[in-house]
Design an enzyme around this catalytic site. Sequence first.
Site, short mmCIF file in Angstrom:
data_model
loop_
_atom_site.label_atom_id
_atom_site.label_comp_id
_atom_site.label_asym_id
_atom_site.label_seq_id
_atom_site.Cartn_x
_atom_site.Cartn_y
_atom_site.Cartn_z
N GLY A 204 31.40 -1.48 52.71
CA GLY A 204 31.70 -1.89 51.35
C GLY A 204 30.46 -1.84 50.46
CB CYS A 205 30.12 -1.61 46.80
SG CYS A 205 31.35 -2.82 46.28
#
Lengths: 345, 345, 345, 345
Positions: free
Chosen positions: D150-151
């Site tokens: 994920g970011c």
Amino acid sequence: MNKIKAGIVGGTGYTGIELLRILTQHPRVNLVCITSRSEVGQPVSNTYPSLRGVVDLNFSDPGSEELKRCDVVFSATPNGVAMQHAREFLAAGVKLIDLAADFRIKNVEIWEQWYGMKHACPELIEQAVYGFPEMHRDKIRGASLVANPGCYPTAVQLGFLPLIESGVVDVTSLIADAKSGVSGAGRTAALGTSFSEIGESFKAYNVSGHRHLPEIRQGLEWANGAPVELVFTPHLLPLVRGIHATLYATLTTKELDLQNMFERRYADEPFVDVMPAGSHPDTASVKGTNTCRISVHRPQGGDKVVVLAVEDNLVKGASGQAVQNMNLMFDLEETAGLTQVALVP
Amino acid sequence: MNKIKAGIVGGTGYTGIELLRILTQHPRVNLVCITSRSEVGQPVSNTYPSLRGVVDLNFSDPGSEELKRCDVVFSATPNGVAMQHAREFLAAGVKLIDLAADFRIKNVEIWEQWYGMKHACPELIEQAVYGFPEMHRDKIRGASLVANPGCYPTAVQLGFLPLIESGVVDVTSLIADAKSGVSGAGRTAALGTSFSEIGESFKAYNVSGHRHLPEIRQGLEWANGAPVELVFTPHLLPLVRGIHATLYATLTTKELDLQNMFERRYADEPFVDVMPAGSHPDTASVKGTNTCRISVHRPQGGDKVVVLAVEDNLVKGASGQAVQNMNLMFDLEETAGLTQVALVP
Amino acid sequence: MNKIKAGIVGGTGYTGIELLRILTQHPRVNLVCITSRSEVGQPVSNTYPSLRGVVDLNFSDPGSEELKRCDVVFSATPNGVAMQHAREFLAAGVKLIDLAADFRIKNVEIWEQWYGMKHACPELIEQAVYGFPEMHRDKIRGASLVANPGCYPTAVQLGFLPLIESGVVDVTSLIADAKSGVSGAGRTAALGTSFSEIGESFKAYNVSGHRHLPEIRQGLEWANGAPVELVFTPHLLPLVRGIHATLYATLTTKELDLQNMFERRYADEPFVDVMPAGSHPDTASVKGTNTCRISVHRPQGGDKVVVLAVEDNLVKGASGQAVQNMNLMFDLEETAGLTQVALVP
Amino acid sequence: MNKIKAGIVGGTGYTGIELLRILTQHPRVNLVCITSRSEVGQPVSNTYPSLRGVVDLNFSDPGSEELKRCDVVFSATPNGVAMQHAREFLAAGVKLIDLAADFRIKNVEIWEQWYGMKHACPELIEQAVYGFPEMHRDKIRGASLVANPGCYPTAVQLGFLPLIESGVVDVTSLIADAKSGVSGAGRTAALGTSFSEIGESFKAYNVSGHRHLPEIRQGLEWANGAPVELVFTPHLLPLVRGIHATLYATLTTKELDLQNMFERRYADEPFVDVMPAGSHPDTASVKGTNTCRISVHRPQGGDKVVVLAVEDNLVKGASGQAVQNMNLMFDLEETAGLTQVALVP
């Protein structure tokens, strides 16, 4: 002094919340009812935390009888809603101010063509007064049904009016290059107004034809007493509030004091500010206020006049002007409740 | 294949860093020298952390002899600097591309009037080629001194060119309503471009006359072979990169396929993209690229044509076009180093 | 009722114009004098077109005798200016509210170390009251010299106060991760606050030590009656107005109703709004208002408490709080002139 | 050299277009198929005018057999889609890189709890490799199924990793105060990400628990070899691209050269840049690049360490890291196709 009982139909949109912001600070208004189909029974301040401690009302059903007991109802709904209920309100003796387009265009065929629907009460169109105080102040005073002007039309008409009334421009040469902040698109979930799509971008839209075109043309033709031709190009600015109209026309006479012409035209207008010669108004200078700020230029002394007009699209372009109209309709001080100072920076 | 030795004078401004971004990725360029009066000896990546690991050079003194050993020097300095050193570079056999305005205007009196200074080498003005490939590609190929066009003039000329070359518009009716991102004002500390002043605002500026007016007029007059009249209104957008020019002209003939006219004119141009009929290009779609994206409209089938043209002011409007010119001057593929894809969103 | 005669020293900065915005709408204030060294004799509305028709004053010289005839003077100048003139004003019977930092820190050595200058009137520091109504309301009522709190310290202290006063957190565990809009940097031409540099960016600054750290620590230590340890990390947001403080502390007791603790602490505070459990206040909801909006969380029921506090840095974080202090000093309604509704959207 | 045949499932979202931007410039990739349920048959460049002239493909149906003939498929779909098709792709010998969360969490119960759905192929979770090259480079090289991080987890883990691996912090003291640009919310029409709602605002969200929390915790626990405790507070920034993680931990030892520790840890990492001591990375410096830029601070020499880590959420936080993983899986140069320079300003 008795306060005016006011209601709002459609209170969750941006013109609705802007009415709340203004009316809660209006010395002569008692806000008694605000409706929302989707939020019935919910506190207004749940939708708008900025109104916590300011507005204590819950949203009512749009069919609420409370509205009929108001002195005035503001319809802050999408196009096509106010016309469904106008007869009822008028019959109940309630004055109605429609912030949408239902009663703006006198020619019902043109209206139906641009708005893509059948008009529900064409017989009321004639009776409706176009709520543009700088042109129709006296008619507004006696009106029961007011069609509040569109955001673009307000700035564009205010900018062109002195030129057209004075008969100094070629009325087939009119160009309105207009730029609007995103709040003009309303409070809706749409990809086209999402931050990532437009946050660092700029573009024109509806260049082939925007619904505000016939409204602007109608107003300018009233001023002109004859047809005019207009190109109107709207653009979307990456900011929340503000309209900047850059207006062009070809002068038909060279010996002119344009600055003086504009200053005289608006000398008594409380909400139009003609800036000194050579100025460039910015949209921030009117943020949160009902003022339209204008400057007029004639580049290189040529035959083109360039007018710059800025307004807050949600105030002078919508809810502020609606309250200005209410003030006129109820014989109040025209500036009552509209003396906010712009939020700068 | 040998690489071209390139130098940059004035590397700390935005056109300077944009040249760095492009040239470090150019397959045929070896960047050997970059100067800055204020940062001599400092690593370039101290000023621009985005270039850490990309550019290893330190800033040199603007008088560095290294520049004279380059094949080409880009002058990314303020107006009035390149003309001080042009003779030297040319004498040393170095080709010079000036991103400022020193050699853009052929009429030295007009230049001196608009730029408020005496020209230092008027004899070189004639020799300089206006680096606008879509009009002057062949001349650029043989040039030693190229005057890279201004940001506004690039978009405005590309938008008007097909109309003027085809002789279908009244050349006294031209209006360019142009909007630019803030990076066009350069990398300077100025109240007028500070975030708090303009971050949520929009305004026109220099409506009475902007320096890019004579440059645009000159280019359009070359295309027209006769004088033209133009109103040019620049505005400041609250975004970093992007120019949107909205152009208006009165058509002199009604039977026209404007879409086809534009598509044909730019069919072979690698950096001009004519969009499908009815489109509205947005500035984001060209961010970081050398493309100018154009659409053409004729609202309500009237006698006015509306052209929309967008570009990245720092790329096609400055450093990208400069590299395009370099490619032509050194007989490289015209698109070499200029194939970046726009950063969207 | 007589109006209070008020003056402003240093009227061209953002806290100055914000004082103008608030004081011109204050029912009990007569603004008689506003000074600016650089703009003496110029109409205030030349610098701020948003005040055209609102403020008729011209800027006076900072040495103007008119100031001495005021009941209260607001000093909206850079750090180090108010202390030069404080004795004079107090001697003349003028109450002084300093919006800068000159009188905020009681320990003059700490002040001189963080602000890098010698204090000009250390004997007045003790007499000065820290203008934080939620802690020192009674003292402010009797004060002649008020040190208006900094923008970050206001939000951070309001967020931590209930926890520290209740003794439920480890006072060596305090972390304030704070984010401010750009207007907090003042109205100056600086590369670091120019639109192109920060318009689409975000970063921390002064992580090794910011001047507001000793001020916050002093306030929290007063509440604690003993030393506290605090990490304070300021960041720069790409928006004009707004501070968001995200506060962390380790709880020393598990059986707690944090929501109730905060609601009780601020039940009688007109300008602190504790939101319902689970809320996330946004900076827009307080734009243009004197409200600090707070919510308190305990993620996953763990031993860390997270407090979210938002304010408008120019209102509750500066000029609004200054007027709140003035209201207390002159025994007016505490909310007088401070009832604006947030500008949303 | 043969090119790798690549396909993209779900090409209309922001991670999809970012894959297009990167892969079309990748020297070793041939993009053969991109799917979209809603746009089947339409040219990709209709949805993204920025890709006119760059991508010639039309969108295919998500069930297209063409995908099975690819060497690698990127799944750029919402959570819960890739797991429906993973078996098929793997059975067909196609390597799969999932940019969503389906295979990130090893504990399927925790995954199902946070993502609110039943996992469709729990047997593949073990086989999936968490595509975080700075920790799992060797495993990624041999993987057929990669779960792209994920970011937020990318920036937060990169920032904490050196501290945890070195065992110098109290692993119950971890706080991640993270701020993300709006593009992290994807390309959807939602009121909460519309320009007017958030364009001049800032707030935290999901403070009580965000889906990236278990992912971050899992990664840090792998590094620690034992449980850790973490508070994770996400915030929404009014900018399009960029994540800034501000990380806090309590040091358990005082004699430390943190700067050296970070520099050594990442000395050989092509996409992690440890800045000089005292620096403050800004998100703009990594816009459009695969770099995570980090600095480490110890305010006032106390017992808290503060790490600042920035990345472009769509590149190192999504599509760029996916391509980095592809490069490893196919034994290409790890930086292939990922050498873009940040777009500054």
